[in-house]
Design a protein around this motif. Structure first.
Motif, PDB file in Angstrom:
ATOM      1  N   HIS A 113       6.124  -1.173   2.215  1.00 51.32           N
ATOM      2  CA  HIS A 113       6.052  -2.341   1.336  1.00 51.32           C
ATOM      3  C   HIS A 113       7.247  -3.266   1.551  1.00 51.32           C
ATOM      4  O   HIS A 113       7.086  -4.481   1.717  1.00 51.32           O
ATOM      5  CB  HIS A 113       6.005  -1.879  -0.126  1.00 51.32           C
ATOM      6  N   ALA A 158       7.215  -6.908   3.477  1.00 50.90           N
ATOM      7  CA  ALA A 158       7.532  -8.045   2.616  1.00 50.90           C
ATOM      8  C   ALA A 158       8.642  -8.892   3.229  1.00 50.90           C
ATOM      9  O   ALA A 158       8.620 -10.127   3.153  1.00 50.90           O
ATOM     10  CB  ALA A 158       7.950  -7.561   1.232  1.00 50.90           C
ATOM     11  N   ASP A 215       0.525  -9.090   4.506  1.00 49.87           N
ATOM     12  CA  ASP A 215       0.262  -8.478   3.202  1.00 49.87           C
ATOM     13  C   ASP A 215      -0.938  -7.548   3.286  1.00 49.87           C
ATOM     14  O   ASP A 215      -0.943  -6.442   2.729  1.00 49.87           O
ATOM     15  CB  ASP A 215       0.000  -9.555   2.135  1.00 49.87           C
ATOM     16  N   ARG A 247       7.081 -10.846   5.964  1.00 46.05           N
ATOM     17  CA  ARG A 247       6.213 -11.870   5.375  1.00 46.05           C
ATOM     18  C   ARG A 247       7.033 -13.059   4.914  1.00 46.05           C
ATOM     19  O   ARG A 247       6.674 -14.213   5.136  1.00 46.05           O
ATOM     20  CB  ARG A 247       5.449 -11.290   4.185  1.00 46.05           C
TER      21      ARG A 247
END
Length: 555
Positions: free
Chosen positions: A101, A105, A126, A108
């Protein structure tokens, strides 16, 4: 009744009950792992590999552009840099779920900050992260709901893996709160001819079961419509279905003015579908696919084989091939991979080809050989031409290799401003609206902070297109459009009014553009273009053109 607004994809209209995409899995908590770092690393790598193989399998099943998108997403999943970032977090005692995660992230956010095309790819990361975390937790992957009846799908943004395999008997239309016209949702919606509106932020308040009309032509979602509005929407949907299923005809205006409708292609494999969808030839064949996946330039034989395959699919028809367009966001190790502070303004297009002329000469050799072996009408053009001297250089070299029709791309404002002199030499010009907009507005296509300036409707861009069109008319030379602006049906009419003699676009956009052109004469197109040119900004130019087009329809 109320309305929501976003960016419509195509001209479609659909109606039905809303079904919302399930909310994403909750973010993993940052708690210490009870496993060893080796165990966590193995779990994560196994999950990532499984997700990547699943994405590749979906892509293979879907085919077409969806396959390319999903294969790219699978490569994202197994990116070595991401693996290293995940490993760093696991080494610090994090769980595999949290490491995935947090690492995804971070990547991203980096992509989002870049904006433009790369910014649109943030949603893809995502989706990959959600799929890996779901597998780590032993849960089903996130996906499209199935309420048991046809529905309007509403989502924050749709992942490529879901868009690629939508059941089009169930999904009547798409509405997303995020994304833009270059998001994968928009790209795949165009490819599949799905009615879609993206970037409708207020759609977050729509609820399951609520009836809506999705009008892509207007970019409007009508909530709780009246019976009359539903009937009108259905009438428009039926009329459009009739128009798109009618026998294919050459592109033309209502007065019979011929406007050939051509396809933008990136690989020879796309030729068959383009022909099936009514392409009258190719207005832009991007040759980069042969070069980008290699550390060395492809051989003349390899290039000849690919070009021959393409040309053979269009006997007797025009096929416009763009010479290698490397640089900026497409650096090549064997051509121009030196660091540049601003590569969009650096050694790209015709500049890089001149710096490595052997590569250009080999490409022209392969194109000439493919031309001799087939019956297509081959046209070859140089990318990023900015001067008259560059025009002379390229056309002279083409003549040396027996290329009968040699032209230039107008992507740099200087080429548009000098179009009369450029077209006195070149056999034709093709306007690349994406880069012409970038350079006219001094707004990097890949920079999110200036993405609002990246609109080909801006009157400054339209004025340069008009100058090029006028020069083409004066010199008796064709001027085509090969940027995706041609896929916008109303803008296509404006471009014709500005002097475009052909339009090239993604093949799935051909039907809507063909139908729209047939509702206007050349005088109408010139009047609609004049209305857009008189505006002060992109939004008012679009509105002015729409008002002028509506006046034509009412007359």
């Amino acid at each position: 009744m109320s309305e929501l607004r976003g960016v419509g994809i195509g001209l479609g209209v659909a109606q039905g009950p809303v079904a919302r995409m399930a909310e994403p899995l909750p973010a993993p908590e940052d708690t210490p792992s009870t496993r060893s770092a080796e165990e966590e690393t193995t779990r994560v790598r196994d999950a990532v590999a499984a997700v990547a193989r699943e994405l590749e399998e979906r892509g293979s099943h879907a085919g077409g552009l969806a396959r390319d998108v999903l294969e790219a997403q699978a490569m994202m999943a197994e990116d070595p840099s991401l693996d290293a970032e995940i490993g760093t977090r696991i080494a610090a005692g994090k769980t595999g779920e949290f490491a995935v995660h947090d690492a995804f992230a971070s990547f991203r956010d980096t992509l989002s900050a870049m904006g433009g095309y790369l910014g649109e790819r943030a949603a893809d990361l995502d989706d990959v992260a959600q799929r890996v975390i779901a597998r780590l937790r032993g849960l089903p992957a996130p996906g499209v709901p199935d309420p048991g009846h046809p529905f309007i799908l509403v989502a924050k943004d749709l992942a490529p893996a879901d868009t690629a395999l939508l059941d089009l008997d169930k999904v009547l239309a798409l509405v997303t709160t995020d994304g833009g016209p270059t998001s994968h949702t928009a790209i795949l919606a165009r490819e599949k001819s799905i009615v879609a509106i993206v970037g409708a932020a207020a759609a977050k308040d729509l609820v399951d079961g609520q009836t809506v009309i999705v009008d892509a032509a207007k970019g409007v979602v009508t909530i709780d419509p009246t019976d009359d509005e539903l009937a009108q929407a259905q009438h428009r949907a039926d009329a459009r279905a009739t128009a798109t299923s009618a026998p294919l005809t050459p592109g033309a205006l209502a007065d019979g003015t011929k406007i050939p409708l051509l396809a933008n292609l990136g690989k020879p494999a796309g030729a068959a579908e383009a022909v099936e969808l009514g392409a009258e030839g190719v207005g832009l064949f991007r040759t980069e696919f042969l070069f980008l996946s290699s550390t060395n330039a492809p051989t003349v034989d390899q290039q000849t084989k690919a070009y021959t395959e393409l040309l053979a699919a269009f006997p007797g028809q025009k096929v416009v091939v763009r010479a290698l367009d490397a640089g900026a966001d497409k650096p090549l190790a064997f051509l121009n991979d030196a660091h540049e502070e601003n590569p969009a303004l650096g050694l790209r297009g015709i500049r890089s080809l001149r710096a490595s002329e052997d590569i250009l000469r080999e490409q022209l050799t392969a194109l000439q050989q493919a031309d001799k072996a087939t019956e297509a009408d081959l046209w070859v053009m140089a990318p990023m031409v900015g001067t008259v001297e560059e025009t002379e250089y390229f056309t002279t070299l083409c003549r040396e290799y027996g290329i009968k029709t040699a032209g230039v791309m107008v992507e740099v404002p200087s080429a548009a401003l000098m179009a009369d002199k450029v077209l006195a030499i070149a056999d034709f010009a093709s306007i690349g609206t994406n880069d012409l907009t970038q350079y006219t507005m001094a707004a990097d296509r890949l920079l999110g902070s200036v993405s609002s300036f990246q609109d080909p409707w801006h009157p400054a861009v339209l004025q340069l297109i008009g100058m090029t069109g006028a020069a083409g008319k004066a010199q008796g030379k064709p001027v085509g459009i090969c940027g995706e602006a041609a896929a916008d049906p109303l803008l296509a009419v404006v471009l014709v009014g500005l002097g475009a003699t052909s339009l090239s676009m993604a093949p799935t956009a051909l039907a809507d553009v063909r139908a729209t052109l047939l509702t206007h004469t050349i005088k109408d197109a010139e009047r609609i273009a004049a209305a857009a040119l008189a505006a002060d900004d992109a939004a008012s130019a679009r509105a002015a053109a729409q008002a002028a087009a509506d006046d034509t329809a009412a007359a």
